[in-house]
Design an enzyme around this catalytic site. Structure first.
Site, PDB file in Angstrom:
ATOM      1  N   ASP A 197       0.822  -1.213   0.000  1.00 53.08           N
ATOM      2  CA  ASP A 197       0.000   0.000   0.000  1.00 53.08           C
ATOM      3  C   ASP A 197       0.853   1.259   0.000  1.00 53.08           C
ATOM      4  OD1 ASP A 197      -1.866  -2.008   0.351  1.00 53.08           O
ATOM      5  OD2 ASP A 197      -3.045  -0.895   1.802  1.00 53.08           O
ATOM      6  N   ARG A 229      -1.955   5.482  17.239  1.00 55.53           N
ATOM      7  CA  ARG A 229      -2.148   6.468  16.170  1.00 55.53           C
ATOM      8  C   ARG A 229      -1.778   7.893  16.571  1.00 55.53           C
ATOM      9  NH1 ARG A 229      -1.158   2.283  13.637  1.00 55.53           N
ATOM     10  NH2 ARG A 229      -2.789   1.316  12.379  1.00 55.53           N
ATOM     11  N   SER A 235      -5.687  -8.854   7.576  1.00 55.87           N
ATOM     12  CA  SER A 235      -5.148  -7.509   7.750  1.00 55.87           C
ATOM     13  C   SER A 235      -4.710  -7.396   9.198  1.00 55.87           C
ATOM     14  CB  SER A 235      -6.224  -6.471   7.423  1.00 55.87           C
ATOM     15  OG  SER A 235      -5.761  -5.166   7.735  1.00 55.87           O
ATOM     16  N   ASP A 251      -8.759   4.621  11.494  1.00 55.28           N
ATOM     17  CA  ASP A 251      -7.422   5.196  11.562  1.00 55.28           C
ATOM     18  C   ASP A 251      -7.304   6.527  10.839  1.00 55.28           C
ATOM     19  OD1 ASP A 251      -6.345   3.324  13.220  1.00 55.28           O
ATOM     20  OD2 ASP A 251      -5.492   2.088  11.620  1.00 55.28           O
TER      21      ASP A 251
END
Length: 410
Positions: free
Chosen positions: A18, A98, A182, A127
């Site tokens: 990604d 995060r 994932s 996110d």
């Protein structure tokens, strides 16, 4: 957003498919210089390949930062002082990482004179909200590029085709070695989403879990550990002082070996949908259990109850991305004020996925008084006759209501 207004962007970069595609896409679509930032927060992956891939893509400014100690000390530990748990089960392992990444993205943007930051979070997830709320709180004028909300590369097949067309090397792991899920990992947890977990009736396969043995395969003899707390933070295991990151890593090892810390959850995402995920948080599970036990001995009753009442709101703020908000900071100040007395040692018994508190002591701050709590004669420490008036006063409103509305069975 005017693309020609962005001359340099800082990308949160892992080196995977990604973000490798995003790196080239930014260079192509925005005609800008890209700075890459890779954070080591204990995900357990080799980070050197990320540097090599960034260099091969022509990146001149590459940041690879070891943030493990900062992550546990300044983010995980404050959250655990609050006993934060989202929707009764989730220990917020992804959520709490995060804001640290957002903070460092902003710092690097300032250091390098970048106009914008970029991330690889999708338009369906939490996110994107967490990264961007954190960034805006710290630098209100920051520009943010979120490729998943702009491009049409909305499947793995399209990403692979883009990579092939642009000569982007993609490491294809041997068949059978790549997880179909994932995954997100850091020192606090590993999360698993997607694949067969998208059916909430489907039990995860035994080979999915990475950190913990199955409870039924854990040792047949219990493991005992003692955790020492100072002002609400765990500082030692079995009397051995450790740094925050080293301590959490060791708790992960101990908890995982005893089958502790697995969770299978359907949670409510902030963006509106329900999502099924599985989590491994062995060290965090031990920390939460021990911290609550330490507080049970040292916190005043009303302070403890008020703190528990605040916790769901605190957890929601962390989950939704409001770490740098004034309301989270306000709650943190109140919580931290209570932790001055949370000092002592908790003994845990670990056995086949279970965590039992089997001892707690505090030489300086224990509020437990055996002379009052005893079922034996207490030599006048507590006058049991006082309970009569206490009960009658507290029953007054109930008796008044009972006279007005007599009890009727059924």
């Amino acid at each position: 957003m005017a693309q020609n207004a962005i001359k340099k962007v800082v990308l949160a970069y892992s080196g995977g498919l990604d973000t490798s595609v995003i790196l080239r896409w930014l260079q192509e679509q925005y005609d800008c210089e890209v700075v890459t930032f890779t954070a080591d927060i204990g995900q357990g992956e080799e980070l050197a390949p990320a540097r090599a891939k960034a260099e091969a893509a022509g990146v001149k400014e590459i940041y690879i930062d070891d943030l493990r100690e900062e992550f546990v000390r300044d983010f995980v530990f404050p959250m655990f002082r609050a006993n934060a748990i989202y929707e009764g089960e989730y220990l917020l392992g992804t959520s709490i990482a995060r804001p640290l990444i957002a903070k460092r993205l902003v710092e690097i943007a300032i250091e390098t004179g970048a106009d914008a930051i970029s991330h690889g979070a999708t338009g369906k997830g939490n996110d994107q909200v967490r990264f961007e709320l954190g960034a805006y709180a710290l630098k209100p004028d920051i520009q943010i590029v979120a490729p998943w909300r702009e491009w049409d590369l909305l499947s793995r097949e399209k990403l692979l085709a883009y990579a092939e067309a642009h000569g982007i090397p993609v490491e294809m792991k041997r068949e059978g070695t790549k997880s179909p899920y994932s995954m997100d990992a850091n020192l606090l947890h590993i999360s698993y989403e997607g694949y067969d977990l998208e059916d909430p009736w489907c039990e995860p396969g035994a080979d999915m879990w990475r950190w913990s043995v199955a409870p039924e395969d854990a040792p047949d003899r219990p493991t005992y550990i003692e955790l020492t707390f100072a002002q609400g933070d765990c500082v030692a295991i079995d009397g051995q002082s450790m740094s925050p990151a080293a301590l959490l890593a060791e708790l992960n090892r101990i908890g995982g070996a005893n089958g502790i810390g697995r969770a299978d959850i359907v949670e409510n995402r902030y963006v509106g949908m329900k999502s099924r995920g599985c989590y491994e948080t062995p060290g965090g599970t031990l920390l939460l259990k021990a911290h609550r036990a330490m507080e049970s001995l040292t916190l005043d009753r009303e302070a403890a109850h008020q703190k528990d009442a605040l916790m769901p709101r605190y957890a929601e703020l962390v989950y939704n991305g409001y770490w740098f908000s004034p309301e989270r900071q306000m709650l943190q100040a109140a919580i931290d004020q209570t932790q001055a007395v949370v000092n002592g040692v908790v003994r845990l018994k670990l056995y086949k996925g279970n965590v039992l508190v089997v001892g707690r002591k505090s030489e300086s701050d224990s509020l437990f008084d055996a002379s009052i709590a005893t079922f034996e004669e207490d030599a006048g420490a507590y006058d049991q006759g006082d309970a009569t008036g206490f009960i009658r006063l507290n029953a007054l409103r109930l008796r008044v209501a009972g006279n007005r509305r007599p009890y009727r069975r059924g």
